[in-house]
Design a protein around this motif. Structure first.
Motif, PDB file in Angstrom:
ATOM      1  N   PRO A 469      -2.723  -6.823 -10.855  1.00  0.00           N
ATOM      2  CA  PRO A 469      -2.061  -7.341  -9.097  1.00  0.00           C
ATOM      3  C   PRO A 469      -3.418  -8.517  -9.216  1.00  0.00           C
ATOM      4  CG  PRO A 469      -3.093  -5.487  -8.180  1.00  0.00           C
ATOM      5  CD  PRO A 469      -3.532  -5.680 -10.243  1.00  0.00           C
ATOM      6  N   LEU A 562      -0.016  -9.359  -6.747  1.00  0.00           N
ATOM      7  CA  LEU A 562       0.982  -9.462  -7.642  1.00  0.00           C
ATOM      8  C   LEU A 562       0.456  -9.896  -9.086  1.00  0.00           C
ATOM      9  CD1 LEU A 562       3.980 -10.967  -6.084  1.00  0.00           C
ATOM     10  CD2 LEU A 562       3.854  -8.800  -6.224  1.00  0.00           C
ATOM     11  N   ASP A 563       1.282  -9.252 -10.203  1.00  0.00           N
ATOM     12  CA  ASP A 563       0.715  -8.903 -11.443  1.00  0.00           C
ATOM     13  C   ASP A 563       1.903 -10.386 -11.749  1.00  0.00           C
ATOM     14  OD1 ASP A 563       1.158  -9.263 -14.465  1.00  0.00           O
ATOM     15  OD2 ASP A 563      -0.203  -6.327 -13.798  1.00  0.00           O
ATOM     16  N   HIS A 648       5.467  -2.261  -9.892  1.00  0.00           N
ATOM     17  CA  HIS A 648       4.491  -2.751  -9.213  1.00  0.00           C
ATOM     18  C   HIS A 648       5.138  -1.878  -7.440  1.00  0.00           C
ATOM     19  CE1 HIS A 648       5.051  -6.664 -10.665  1.00  0.00           C
ATOM     20  NE2 HIS A 648       3.813  -7.208  -9.710  1.00  0.00           N
TER      21      HIS A 648
END
Length: 691
Positions: A469, A562-563, A648
């Motif tokens: 992330p 976030l990724d 996530h």
């Protein structure tokens, strides 16, 4: 004087001797079979019977000895000889029955032989006649030795066969009695040969009341002796039969006790719970095995109603079970229900119910409860394993079907394009050649993407996806993604809408707006002092490095963690599916909702929809809905989406209706902490103060 023998009395003496020996053998067996006071009683009876038998044989044999002169007997001496026989017999029986050893047997034989010899010679001393007795010393010694050997042999035989009650034992007892009788008679008649009477002028008969003439009493003495021996034998036989019956009964009771003990041990240590109930379901007995199985004590169940102990969901099963048991008392009824362990968990039991209310020994309903929790768990695990194997087989089948189609089509395009270039390359212009190369490149990209998807699913199943992330400018990311999708799907219209519901963002932008207003006021005052200058607040703001840095810092802090790579997979797959399964010219609605704790992405189409029966398997690898027809696809897109969402920590929802369209909603949590939010506000306040 020459002596003769009455053969009738000789035979009678031998018979009495044999009978006395047989009685002694039976009485000796009783002596060995009893203890304490009863032993003394039988010892006294045996001594009396054996002593009287030997003495009677001796006395009758003395009466069989005929002399040419009258013979009288001194009664006190006769009685003394009788007592010697009884005492010697009792002593011998006592010694040999006390402990069966060779030494005791020899000592007992010596006591008995000495007593018999003393009895014999005292009996001869009781004779009163007109003559004198002369003895042969060698024959006297021979008679004493004979008596000792005969006594030892008699005692040995007595205790050798004392416990034999079978036919062979009885035959041995009779044979031993004959041998013992012959030995006793042999000893007596040998002793009689040792004496010789010579007449004398002087008589030895004294006028005394102690003298008796028993020549006419031989038969009476023999008969009385036989009666006594018979009575003793009957008593021995009766008590022996009683003892045998008691022994049989004792053995039977011992077997019963052992059987009961064994049954009790098995009953208490059995792996089942055994209980008895009254007709109303009240428990009257519980085996102690309940402690090992359910952890409670038997008394915890006593007087309880079974219906209160079973699981609430199984109470109806228990009631029906008892109802069926009452209606069918001859049948063993089986059911399953759950019982609570002391640790609070419920365990499964297989219950066998038997109606024994009419059995006077039971008068109740018998329950046998066997714990089948492990078996049920094993069955559940087996079902899961079989279901997993079935899913793997289906997955393999779907993969083979997908691979055969999805690989064959692009490979066919590559083969066709390469064939065209090889055969007609010299006739094609540059644009046409470039078009064929583009077909090849597109097919290769498609195969590469397919392989990447398969590898990604495999990595997610084995080791999990890599999660990195980082702050993502979500607005710019979504704009760029929509632009890329719009270029690849020009026949569709993708509408992006953004809703910002974050309170913290509004506060931050309030401070930044205030900062901008202060800067504008400062430059306005400068403009008033320097006429001719035109004020541009945004240009002025961009030239302020501190304010520009703070704005960029605010933007980075406000972006969700976030990724980006995984987010690209999520949104591109959902948008691609929306385009793929929608009619050309239809609109795709992409909504971005920014919230304080999460960010939501909603993608809606007006496509073919997903059947209800396929929605449960929507996120399984290689699964495709039955209504896709010839629309190409691998069945991996939504499986990848689901795994990316899960890593996530988010969730995905689907709302689809066939012929109407599908809406996917993905919600991902934000990673910004409360501390970073407070730090951000403090830095913006500092910026406002500086301005």
């Amino acid at each position: 004087m020459t002596a003769t023998y009455d053969i009738r009395l000789v035979i009678l003496s031998f018979c009495i001797s044999v009978f006395a020996a047989y009685t002694a053998l039976n009485l000796a067996g009783r002596i060995m079979a009893v203890r304490n006071l009863a032993r003394l009683f039988w010892l006294a009876g045996g001594a009396a019977a054996m002593g009287i038998g030997i003495w009677s044989m001796h006395f009758i044999a003395m009466l069989a000895y005929q002399l040419p002169t009258p013979v009288f007997y001194d009664l006190p001496v006769v009685l003394l000889s009788l007592m010697l026989a009884i005492v010697a017999s009792g002593g011998a029986l006592f010694i040999t029955s006390y402990r069966e050893t060779t030494f005791n047997l020899v000592i007992g034989g010596i006591v008995l032989g000495s007593g018999v010899g003393a009895m014999h010679y005292s009996g001869m001393a009781a004779m009163r006649l007109e003559g004198t007795a002369h003895y042969n010393l060698l024959l006297i010694i021979a008679s004493i030795v004979f008596a000792l050997c005969a006594s030892i042999i008699a005692l040995w035989m007595t205790f050798r066969i004392k416990g034999e009650v079978n036919p062979i034992g009885k035959l041995r007892k009779i044979s031993s009695s004959v041998i013992m009788g012959a030995a006793i008679c042999g000893m007596h008649y040998t002793a009689m040969e040792a004496v010789c009477f010579h007449p004398t002028a002087e008589t030895s008969i004294e006028s005394s009341s102690h003298l008796i003439d028993v020549s006419s009493l031989a038969i009476a003495i023999g008969a009385a002796t036989i009666v006594i021996l018979i009575l003793a034998l009957i008593a021995s036989f009766v008590t022996q039969q009683i003892s045998i019956k008691l022994a049989i009964k004792a053995k039977a009771l011992e077997k019963i006790e052992k059987s009961e003990e064994r049954f009790r041990s098995l009953f208490q240590n059995v792996s089942n719970i055994i209980a008895t109930l009254e007709g109303n379901g009240q428990i009257t007995y519980v085996s102690s095995s309940i402690t090992n199985i359910l952890g409670c004590k038997p008394e915890d169940w006593m007087a309880e109603n079974l219906a209160k102990l079973v699981h609430p969901d199984d109470q109806l099963v228990a009631e029906n079970l008892f109802g069926y048991t009452f209606d069918n008392p001859a049948l063993d009824v089986t059911a399953e229900f759950r019982l609570r362990h002391t640790d609070g968990c419920w365990r499964d039991f297989e219950v066998i119910v038997k109606n024994l209310l009419d059995d006077p020994n039971i008068e109740g309903i018998v329950l046998t409860c066997r714990d089948i929790t492990e078996r049920k768990q094993a069955e559940a695990d087996m079902r899961k394993a079989l279901e997993k194997e079935r899913e793997l087989n289906e997955l393999k089948s779907r993969f083979i079907s997908m691979a055969s189609h999805e690989f064959r089509t692009p490979l066919a395009v590559v083969s066709s394009s390469i064939g065209i270039l090889e055969d007609y390359g010299h006739r094609l212009n540059a644009a046409q050649s470039q078009k064929q190369f583009q077909h090849v490149q597109k097919s290769i990209n498609h195969i590469t993407q397919l392989i990447d998807d398969v590898l990604m699913i495999n990595q997610a199943d084995l080791n999990g996806l890599e999660f990195k992330p980082a702050p993502v400018n979500i607005l710019q990311f979504c704009h760029n993604l929509v632009e890329e999708m719009q270029i690849s799907a020009p026949q569709h219209i993708i509408n992006l809408s953004i809703i910002d519901e974050r309170k913290s963002v509004s506060r931050s932008w309030f401070y930044l707006t205030l900062c901008l207003a202060l800067k504008m006021a400062k430059h306005s005052s400068q403009a008033l002092c320097a006429p001719g200058l035109i004020f541009n607040p945004y240009a002025s703001l961009s030239k302020d490095p501190l304010l520009r840095h703070k704005i960029r810092q605010h933007q980075n802090r406000n972006n969700p963690q976030l990724d980006e790579k995984l987010l690209q997979r999520i949104l591109s797959n959902l948008l691609t599916n929306a385009v793929k399964y929608s009619e050309p010219g239809s609109a795709i609605y992409f909504k971005l909702v920014l919230q304080s704790e999460s960010v939501a992405f909603q993608i809606q189409d007006r496509g073919i929809g997903i059947p209800v029966e396929d929605q449960a398997f929507l996120f399984e690898s290689f699964h495709r809905a039955k209504n896709v027809g010839r629309i190409p696809g691998t069945g991996l897109g939504l499986a990848i989406v689901r795994k990316c969402v899960d890593i996530h920590g988010g969730e995905i929802k689907v709302d689809s209706h066939v012929g109407i369209g599908t809406t996917f909603t993905v919600t991902l949590p934000l990673k910004q902490t409360r501390k970073s939010y407070e730090t951000e506000n403090e830095s913006i306040k500092d910026l406002v103060l500086a301005a």
